[in-house]
Design a protein around this motif. Structure first.
Motif, PDB file in Angstrom:
ATOM      1  N   LYS A  94       0.760  -1.184  -0.070  1.00 56.56           N
ATOM      2  CA  LYS A  94      -0.210   0.048  -0.198  1.00 56.56           C
ATOM      3  C   LYS A  94       0.907   1.181  -0.056  1.00 56.56           C
ATOM      4  O   LYS A  94       0.653   2.192  -0.792  1.00 56.56           O
ATOM      5  CB  LYS A  94      -0.901  -0.043   1.421  1.00 56.56           C
TER       6      LYS A  94
ATOM      7  N   TYR B 154      -5.373  -1.184  -0.914  1.00 57.54           N
ATOM      8  CA  TYR B 154      -6.052  -0.892   0.325  1.00 57.54           C
ATOM      9  C   TYR B 154      -7.174  -1.863   0.830  1.00 57.54           C
ATOM     10  O   TYR B 154      -7.235  -2.352   1.976  1.00 57.54           O
ATOM     11  CB  TYR B 154      -6.846   0.553   0.206  1.00 57.54           C
TER      12      TYR B 154
ATOM     13  N   GLN C 186      -4.985  -4.536   2.552  1.00 60.95           N
ATOM     14  CA  GLN C 186      -4.751  -4.259   3.711  1.00 60.95           C
ATOM     15  C   GLN C 186      -6.077  -4.400   4.484  1.00 60.95           C
ATOM     16  O   GLN C 186      -5.840  -4.728   5.889  1.00 60.95           O
ATOM     17  CB  GLN C 186      -4.210  -3.021   3.792  1.00 60.95           C
TER      18      GLN C 186
END
Length: 564
Positions: free
Chosen positions: A218, A263, A266
């Motif tokens: 990220k 994102y 994550q």
């Protein structure tokens, strides 16, 4: 990503010397103060548990005097806690910004020297994309999080030591009756806390491993997106002129979709951690009370001892849960520190490649003669393809030479002379102690006042205001005199033609003996280029001049030509 031990050693080799730097006395005093304040905070936490036990004992005994005494003690604890917390915050932030400042200067110093910032973009070793983001953001995270994590680890170790002793004392001895034998168990609450927290930590660490990789990805995609936006801003005029907005928006969308993917990855990794930690936090509120309650019900401990046991259990379990609680912070720190180390490693690899004796590298040497000499010079591309071979020539002081043929190869020749392009073979002998002045197609104009931009890299004080104004008029830029003290982004505010004329102003102010011009007037048209060449010839008649130009009339200002 390398092993944890090797990674930590490399990080400390890079960043650890901060504690041995010029300000080491102040830094070590601040570090010692942070340690002392942390110990004070632990002492206050221990006192609070003892105060809590005394308070509940007073309540159980219905003692008003005991209650008032605890209220008075609470005021003292309150004042001490606020003072220690405020001092601790200031000392910790002092160390964080100081370490970041020191490491930023160290990495920037390695990057912004001898053209390494340019050369490193041409090597394919360690990862080194977006060096601006690595220096601005990753250095910040690597230093701030390192101090924050180390402090919290030290705090929790002290917490563990202090409350293990308290919990062991409060546990007493519990006898396990198996019918045929009675087994005494000492410190049973300590063992329960150890098993409880250790099991949770191991499980939580295993669940959170994917977060480290997801965080690294990220941060890389975020840096790529920032770089794309910066590049578009820097080239906004060119994009506007060719109506490239749609293409740029498509490019931004692609870069941002990479962020979205990283994102979501994550988020997916974080979800499992939050599911675990939220359940763990709920259980942690009730579990200590349930474990200690039977002894209170049986009458073996007071209400105060029960509450002190609960608090000690929670503190001990909290200390043992440090790996789980700080998993996200460790992941972020590891990813940022790894990005900083990758940039430094790339610069190390570049330095080793340049200084290592290699028959496939161009050798630069200083000579005590006022000449520029090429001996069996061969210039190569990075893939090994030869651009120019067997260049043997000598350019004397004051000589004017036109570099004809392939402009791309001529550009590589200038970079080799400047020490920016070592790829090739042969030797270049440079005039010793002579200032080599290079004029690229567009001069660099840093943001600030126009006066500072023109005088760069010298200071404005080196040139009198009248000299600067007269030189602007000579270069056909009299209209800019009134703007000398204005602040702007001059690379965007001025058209390319004026920027190239400012390059001549800077040249005339610096008065060099060796001038290297690469398509320096390609925006001025034939008449404008001839005008600038005449001005240079008149004002710097003794300077050696090497020119790359597509203007046919440029040849009249040179004594001979070298064809590449």
């Amino acid at each position: 990503m390398q092993g944890s031990s090797g990674f930590f050693i490399q990080f400390m080799r890079l960043a650890g010397p901060y504690w041995h730097s010029e300000d080491k006395a102040a830094i070590r005093k601040a570090t010692l103060a942070l340690i002392v304040l942390t110990i004070v905070q632990i002492a206050i936490a221990v006192i609070i548990t003892e105060w809590s036990a005394a308070l509940f004992d007073a309540l159980e005994q219905r003692s008003m005097s005991g209650l008032l005494k605890q209220v008075g003690l609470l005021l003292l604890i309150f004042a001490a806690s606020m003072t220690a917390t405020a001092l601790h915050l200031n000392v910790k932030r002092y160390l964080q910004i100081g370490w970041r400042d020191w490491l930023t200067k160290r990495v920037t110093g390695r990057w912004m020297i001898k053209g390494r910032h340019y050369q490193v973009t041409h090597i394919q070793t360690a990862e080194h994309d977006n060096p601006d983001g690595r220096i601005a953001e990753d250095v910040r995270i690597a230093t701030e999080n390192a101090i924050g994590l180390l402090h919290s680890l030290f705090y929790n170790l002290l917490l563990l030591i202090s409350f293990t002793k308290i919990l062991w004392t409060l546990s007493g001895v519990v006898k396990l009756d198996l019918g045929f034998i009675v087994i005494p168990i000492y410190g049973h609450l300590v063992w329960i806390a150890l098993i409880y927290a250790a099991g949770a930590s191991v499980l939580g660490w295993w669940i959170g491993q994917p977060l480290i990789k997801a965080t690294d990805i990220k941060q890389t995609t975020e840096a790529n997106f920032r770089y794309g936006l910066v590049k578009a801003r820097e080239n906004s005029q060119a994009i506007a002129l060719i109506h490239g907005e749609a293409s740029e928006k498509k490019h931004f969308s692609t870069l941002f979709q990479d962020i979205v993917g990283a994102y979501n990855r994550q988020t997916h990794a974080w979800t499992y951690i939050l599911i675990f930690t939220s359940g763990y936090s709920v259980l942690s509120m009730a579990f200590p009370v349930l474990v200690s309650a039977p002894r209170y019900i049986w009458g073996t401990i007071t209400l105060g001892a029960l509450m002190q046991s609960v608090q000690a259990f929670r503190h001990m379990a909290s200390a043992l849960s440090w790996p789980v609680d700080n998993m996200a912070g460790v992941a972020q720190w590891r990813a940022s520190a790894d990005r900083v180390l990758s940039l430094v490693q790339a610069l190390d690899d570049l330095e080793d490649e340049i200084v290592r004796p290699d028959p496939h590298r161009i050798v630069l040497e200083k000579t005590d003669q006022p000449v520029l000499h090429f001996e069996n010079l061969c210039i190569s591309r990075l893939d090994g393809i030869v651009c120019a071979a067997n260049v043997n020539d000598e350019i004397k002081a004051g000589e004017r030479v036109l570099i004809a043929g392939n402009a791309f190869t001529g550009s590589k020749l200038f970079k080799a002379i400047a020490g920016l392009w070592p790829w090739g073979t042969g030797r270049i002998e440079l005039p010793d102690d002579e200032y080599l002045f290079f004029m690229p197609p567009r001069p660099y104009l840093p943001t600030g006042t126009l006066r500072e931009a023109i005088c760069y890299p010298s200071a404005c004080e080196d040139f009198s205001p009248s000299l600067l104004e007269d030189t602007l008029e000579l270069a056909g830029l009299k209209e800019l005199v009134e703007q000398l003290d204005q602040v702007d982004n001059w690379e965007k505010a001025l058209p390319r033609e004026q920027q190239q004329r400012l390059g001549v102003v800077r040249l005339l102010l610096q008065q060099p003996k060796w001038i290297f011009m690469e398509m320096a007037f390609d925006s001025l048209g034939s008449e404008g280029e001839v005008e600038m060449m005449k001005l240079i010839s008149q004002k710097l008649p003794d300077a050696a001049l090497l020119t790359i130009s597509h203007e046919p009339k440029a040849e009249m200002f040179h004594q001979r030509r070298i064809v590449l």
